[in-house]
Design an enzyme around this catalytic site. Structure first.
Site, PDB file in Angstrom:
ATOM      1  CG  MET A 181      -0.115   0.162   2.482  1.00  0.00           C
ATOM      2  SD  MET A 181      -1.311   0.171   3.833  1.00  0.00           S
ATOM      3  CE  MET A 181      -0.179   0.955   4.906  1.00  0.00           C
TER       4      MET A 181
ATOM      5  CG  ASP B 111      -1.154  -8.515   5.637  1.00  0.00           C
ATOM      6  OD1 ASP B 111      -1.169  -9.613   5.151  1.00  0.00           O
ATOM      7  OD2 ASP B 111      -0.467  -7.636   5.426  1.00  0.00           O
TER       8      ASP B 111
END
Length: 503
Positions: free
Chosen positions: A238, A353
């Protein structure tokens, strides 16, 4: 009283001569006298009269006119000559009056200019303090080039530079150089920014493939919020992670960015809302094995989280056969991660995650820290719906791949994959595409860790098998239960619940 008829006639003749500007004798040097008086008058009007106030200047002018008049009459009476003083006096009076009027108008204009200067400067200061740099710059343009104005312009350039507005900063420095060429190092900064014209456009992109760190050492360090960026630490799906400094308390922080360029405009508002909500939730976590979140902020093109900077490196470096940690050390590290997850799950926060790259480990001190709480969900929820899966699919639980509700059991599964990889240097499932990988995770059986590493105990095989159950209900009921199982292994196999003391 008797009067002298001759004197009376002489005065009468003189006055008549003055009136008609005629005399019996005109001095041959009258032209030289006119020139000398004109030069003296100009000198007085241009250099002496401006030194006086208007009232004093008018008084001095009157004295000069009276003096010249007396000289004219006395010379006429004494020598029967008329001097060219009347024309000089008319010229002097008119020019003096015009100069006084011009001086008055100029003083009024100058006063208005300085009033406008002061107002514009104060407005520029207010805009600058509020961080509205474009408005501050516009307010300062009509100001005079005083030291205070030049300093404020320089400060605006520095802030534009730190906010990554490099082209605007170059123009501000150039404006400063135009006003005062040798003001501080404005010229050097302007030249350095202009040389970076094309690369600057690249560095302002905060996607995962571009860095904020500037190549030129001539420039100020960029800032995000109040944090000064020192260097790049790593990259993720990201955005980029930077090492930053909080100048207020001289604390180093890790700054993880979320680039808005990675998302569609329609998704952006939802992304931002979830990002700030979950970052706030992560900020409430207070556990020795969880990276502390200090701050969250937003710029025009990204959001960022400032968190605890942890010495050491991620466990990514310990997942190949040649770099595996000792078995006891793996037990301890994974147990501490499980305890951190158990604490987070009690706060209703699921990591989503878990993987070696999100576990920081300092082998010298034994410190273990879990990073990136709550961030992965944002990436998953926004991107997987459009077929662009970010995050780490090889560590995802079956329910996460299917888009089902994600609970703490999903973190237990991901931690089981991490444990498998830390023990063997291999992943339980792999595929040449996401579709193939997903099929393997949902339907296939993995190779036992003991087949890959025969020296592993039957106990750790059971721990891995339970954590990697495809049905969430068949896994450990909590991460705390998994941590307890690992500590039980350490006690049975190494005689201590903290295996690092035994190594």
């Amino acid at each position: 009283m008797a009067t002298d008829p001759g004197l009376g006639a002489s005065v009468a003749t003189t006055l008549l001569a003055l009136q008609n500007q005629k005399t019996l004798v005109r001095p041959s040097w009258r032209h030289w006298m006119t020139g000398v008086l004109a030069v003296m008058g100009l000198f007085y009007l241009l250099w002496i009269q401006p030194l006086f106030r208007n009232s004093m200047a008018m008084m001095m002018g009157a004295v000069i006119i009276i003096t010249l008049s007396v000289i004219q009459v006395a010379w006429q009476l004494s020598y029967q000559q008329i001097l060219p003083l009347p024309l000089v006096m008319v010229w002097f009076t008119a020019t003096s009056a015009m100069m006084l009027l011009w001086k008055q108008r100029r003083r009024q204009w100058t006063q208005l200019q300085w009033e406008n200067h002061n107002i514009s400067y104060q407005l520029g200061q207010q805009w600058y303090q509020q961080g509205r740099l474009d408005e501050a710059l516009a307010a300062l343009r009509p100001c005079n080039s005083t030291e205070a104005v030049l300093t404020l312009l320089y400060d605006i350039g520095v802030q534009q530079e730190r906010k990554r507005q490099y082209q605007e900063a170059a123009r501000t420095y150039q404006l400063l150089v135009d006003r005062k060429p040798k003001f501080k190092d404005a010229r050097k900064r302007a030249d350095a920014l202009q040389q970076l014209s094309e690369p600057v456009q690249v560095t302002t992109d905060f996607s995962a493939t571009h860095s904020l760190v500037m190549p030129s050492q001539e420039l100020n360090k960029p800032i995000l919020g109040r944090y000064e960026i020192e260097r790049e630490l790593g990259r993720g799906a990201m955005g980029v992670v930077y090492l930053g400094l909080d100048p207020k308390i001289s604390r180093r922080v890790a700054i993880k960015t979320l680039s808005y360029r990675e998302f569609d405009t329609a998704q952006l508002n939802v992304i931002k809302e979830r990002f700030f909500r979950e970052a706030e939730a992560a900020g409430r976590l207070n556990h020795p094995n969880i990276v502390t979140v200090y701050d969250v902020g937003e710029e025009t093109d990204l959001a960022f989280i400032a968190m605890d900077y942890v010495e050491g490196k991620s466990l990514d470096r310990c997942v190949s056969e040649s770099t595996l940690l000792p078995i006891a050390e793996v037990y301890e590290v994974v147990a501490e991660v499980a305890e951190a997850l158990a604490y987070a799950h009690q706060q209703n926060i699921v990591h989503r995650d878990i993987k070696p790259g999100n576990i920081m480990y300092d082998q010298n001190s034994g410190q273990v820290k879990v990073a990136d709480f709550g961030i992965a969900r944002i990436v998953d929820d926004s991107k997987t719906k459009t077929g662009d899966m970010l995050g780490s699919p090889v560590y995802m639980s079956p329910e996460q791949l299917k888009g089902s509700k994600v609970t703490g059991a999903s973190d237990v599964y991901s931690l089981g994959v991490t444990l498998y990889q830390l023990l063997t240097g291999a992943l339980p499932f792999s595929g040449d595409s996401i579709a193939n990988l997903a099929y393997q995770i949902l339907n296939k059986k993995y190779i036992s860790v003991r087949e890959l590493r025969p020296e592993l105990s039957a106990g750790v095989v059971r721990v891995v098998n339970k954590a990697l159950q495809k049905e969430p209900s068949k896994r450990y009921e909590s991460a705390a239960e998994m941590a307890s199982a690992l500590r039980g292994l350490m006690t049975r196999e190494f005689g201590r619940s903290d295996s690092r003391k035994a190594s």
